[in-house]
Design a protein around this motif. Structure first.
Motif, PDB file in Angstrom:
ATOM      1  N   LEU A  15      31.222 -59.092 -96.743  1.00 34.79           N
ATOM      2  CA  LEU A  15      32.388 -58.230 -96.962  1.00 34.79           C
ATOM      3  C   LEU A  15      32.343 -57.010 -96.040  1.00 34.79           C
ATOM      4  O   LEU A  15      33.349 -56.642 -95.431  1.00 34.79           O
ATOM      5  CB  LEU A  15      32.448 -57.796 -98.427  1.00 34.79           C
ATOM      6  CG  LEU A  15      33.635 -56.936 -98.825  1.00 34.79           C
ATOM      7  CD1 LEU A  15      34.937 -57.693 -98.656  1.00 34.79           C
ATOM      8  CD2 LEU A  15      33.476 -56.476-100.256  1.00 34.79           C
ATOM      9  N   MET A  16      31.179 -56.385 -95.915  1.00 35.41           N
ATOM     10  CA  MET A  16      31.043 -55.216 -95.037  1.00 35.41           C
ATOM     11  C   MET A  16      31.244 -55.608 -93.567  1.00 35.41           C
ATOM     12  O   MET A  16      31.837 -54.853 -92.792  1.00 35.41           O
ATOM     13  CB  MET A  16      29.671 -54.570 -95.211  1.00 35.41           C
ATOM     14  CG  MET A  16      29.471 -53.902 -96.550  1.00 35.41           C
ATOM     15  SD  MET A  16      30.607 -52.524 -96.790  1.00 35.41           S
ATOM     16  CE  MET A  16      31.589 -53.148 -98.130  1.00 35.41           C
ATOM     17  N   LEU A  19      34.976 -56.008 -93.044  1.00 38.31           N
ATOM     18  CA  LEU A  19      35.594 -54.673 -93.018  1.00 38.31           C
ATOM     19  C   LEU A  19      35.287 -53.960 -91.706  1.00 38.31           C
ATOM     20  O   LEU A  19      36.184 -53.373 -91.086  1.00 38.31           O
ATOM     21  CB  LEU A  19      35.100 -53.842 -94.199  1.00 38.31           C
ATOM     22  CG  LEU A  19      35.636 -52.411 -94.280  1.00 38.31           C
ATOM     23  CD1 LEU A  19      37.141 -52.405 -94.463  1.00 38.31           C
ATOM     24  CD2 LEU A  19      34.957 -51.664 -95.405  1.00 38.31           C
ATOM     25  N   LEU A  23      37.992 -52.726 -88.845  1.00 38.81           N
ATOM     26  CA  LEU A  23      38.062 -51.343 -88.367  1.00 38.81           C
ATOM     27  C   LEU A  23      37.851 -51.263 -86.855  1.00 38.81           C
ATOM     28  O   LEU A  23      38.503 -50.471 -86.175  1.00 38.81           O
ATOM     29  CB  LEU A  23      37.050 -50.479 -89.109  1.00 38.81           C
ATOM     30  CG  LEU A  23      37.364 -50.238 -90.588  1.00 38.81           C
ATOM     31  CD1 LEU A  23      36.193 -49.551 -91.274  1.00 38.81           C
ATOM     32  CD2 LEU A  23      38.630 -49.426 -90.740  1.00 38.81           C
TER      33      LEU A  23
END
Length: 82
Positions: A15-16, A19, A23
């Motif tokens: 998930l990180m 993300l 970004l």
């Protein structure tokens, strides 16, 4: 076969990663790649500082020199941004 803990951390890491990639792509859409990519690749500096501050790793001259050069590179990029 991975245990529950490995699966939980793996899912959080995935998930990180997603993300972070989103970004990075947004940053590339807004700014020049010649500045965004070097800054995005500075994760090693954060990892090194976290290792020293939170994990009790030893601070060496070589590590200090690397961090100082990384900070100088970021300062150089910031100065050229104007």
């Amino acid at each position: 076969r991975p245990g529950r803990t490995a699966v939980a951390y793996g899912a959080a890491a995935a998930l990180m990663l997603v993300l972070g990639l989103m970004l990075l792509l947004e940053a590339l859409a807004r700014g020049p790649a010649s500045r965004v990519v070097p800054i995005a690749q500075m994760g090693f500096a954060v990892s090194a500082m976290a290792g020293i501050l939170f994990m009790g790793e030893r601070f060496t001259g070589r590590l200090g020199a690397g961090l100082a050069l990384a900070a100088a590179a970021l300062a150089s990029l910031a100065a050229g941004a104007g």
